[in-house]
Design an enzyme around this catalytic site. Structure first.
Site, PDB file in Angstrom:
ATOM      1  N   ASP A  39     -86.656 -53.218  -5.316  1.00  0.00           N
ATOM      2  CA  ASP A  39     -85.643 -52.360  -4.687  1.00  0.00           C
ATOM      3  C   ASP A  39     -86.014 -52.082  -3.236  1.00  0.00           C
ATOM      4  OD1 ASP A  39     -83.767 -50.382  -4.033  1.00  0.00           O
ATOM      5  OD2 ASP A  39     -83.791 -49.563  -6.066  1.00  0.00           O
TER       6      ASP A  39
ATOM      7  N   HIS B 273     -81.911 -52.752  -6.323  1.00  0.00           N
ATOM      8  CA  HIS B 273     -81.101 -51.529  -6.337  1.00  0.00           C
ATOM      9  C   HIS B 273     -79.834 -51.628  -7.197  1.00  0.00           C
ATOM     10  CE1 HIS B 273     -80.768 -47.582  -4.491  1.00  0.00           C
ATOM     11  NE2 HIS B 273     -79.497 -47.783  -4.240  1.00  0.00           N
TER      12      HIS B 273
ATOM     13  N   SER C 218     -78.679 -43.956  -6.999  1.00  0.00           N
ATOM     14  CA  SER C 218     -78.789 -43.952  -5.547  1.00  0.00           C
ATOM     15  C   SER C 218     -78.425 -42.577  -4.968  1.00  0.00           C
ATOM     16  CB  SER C 218     -77.920 -45.078  -4.967  1.00  0.00           C
ATOM     17  OG  SER C 218     -78.258 -45.354  -3.633  1.00  0.00           O
TER      18      SER C 218
END
Length: 308
Positions: free
Chosen positions: A251, A284, A81
């Site tokens: 995601d 995610h 991320s």
């Protein structure tokens, strides 16, 4: 902490150590493990005058220098991320690459204009709307009343399910253990600077990867010598730098279309130096907390490291 929330057989930090790697974990500034400073106090606004630009310019290079001088060896880097965003921006400016063997980027975030998280989109608009409810709040700490009220106001919007905040922000993760999620929510989200979230919101709005926009031409000129903030040109990433990118079909933050935009910027990368792994059912958080992430991602990641 996110690298250690599952069992030792499932957490990447332990799996890498058990595979013979010397593992170093960095905390981002502002989190509860990293609130000290040579001259500034974290209780004062001055401490929080930073965005991810400063992580690119100072923190990541300092981390690399520290580990490199301790070990005398070039590093393999793993980011997830925000950790992928600051790495890509650094690589594009020629930073770190002289001390790097390879980089693995999980749920890579460079572009955010197609993210599908309803609460994320609302938050981005709110941050860019002068964040009226947060004026004067330099530290964005979800446990502080002003910030909690701001989040509650987002929760009142239709389509936002704040009873399942994790899914609202990240997409429907397939493979999380409930006790791991409970532990994650005890430790997260950690504090960051409000300026950092404004910068991320600018990335959502503008569809480009650029330095912090002060929104007034005169202030941009003062900081950058030009009216608009400079862009991080990802095409400048060395084409022979070994990269491993893994992304998921569910995601909501690192949306498939945005990741494909990133891959387009890397289209001139040397073919044998770019490995991609797409996992249809992953969202995610599965990449760091999925109970089957070892089989789905980490084994391939370690094999990739082994080649370099």
């Amino acid at each position: 902490m996110t690298w250690f929330l599952n069992s030792p057989q499932q957490s990447l930090g332990f799996i890498l150590a058990d595979s013979g790697f010397d593992v170093w974990i960095a905390n981002t500034r502002g989190t509860r493990f990293s609130r000290q400073h040579a001259t500034l106090d974290a209780s004062k606004p001055e401490y929080w005058n930073w965005s991810w630009d400063e992580l690119v310019d100072y923190d990541l290079p300092a981390t690399f220098d520290f580990v490199y001088h301790q070990t005398g060896q070039k590093l393999h880097y793993v980011g997830h991320s925000l950790g992928t965003l600051i790495a890509l921006a650094s690589f594009s400016e020629g930073k770190l690459v002289d001390k790097l063997r390879s980089a693995a980027l999980l749920s890579p975030v460079a572009y955010l204009s197609h993210m599908t998280t309803s609460i994320g989109i609302l938050a981005a608009k709110a941050f860019l709307g002068e964040i009226i409810s947060l004026v004067g709040v330099a530290e964005f700490n979800p446990k502080v009343e002003a910030v909690a009220q701001f989040l509650n106001s987002l929760c009142k919007n239709p389509g936002v399910d704040c009873y399942d905040l994790l899914t609202s922000f990240t997409g429907k993760n397939c493979c999380l253990n409930a006790s791991t999620v409970d532990m994650a929510l005890k430790n997260e989200p950690q504090s960051t600077s409000t300026k950092n979230l404004v910068h991320l919101s600018q990335t959502v709005r503008d569809g480009t990867l650029s330095k912090f926009n002060y929104e007034f031409q005169v202030m941009n000129v003062e900081h950058y010598g030009q009216g608009r903030p400079p862009i991080y040109n990802l095409s400048n990433i060395p084409t022979n730098l070994p990269l491993f990118l893994s992304y998921g079909g569910r995601d909501a933050l690192a949306d498939v279309e945005d990741v494909e935009n990133l891959l387009d910027k890397l289209k001139f990368h040397q073919g044998d130096k770019l490995t991609t792994l797409f996992i249809k059912d992953y969202a995610h958080v599965d990449f760091i907390m999925g109970v089957n992430a070892k089989e789905m991602v980490y084994n391939a990641l370690i094999a990739f490291f082994g080649r370099y």
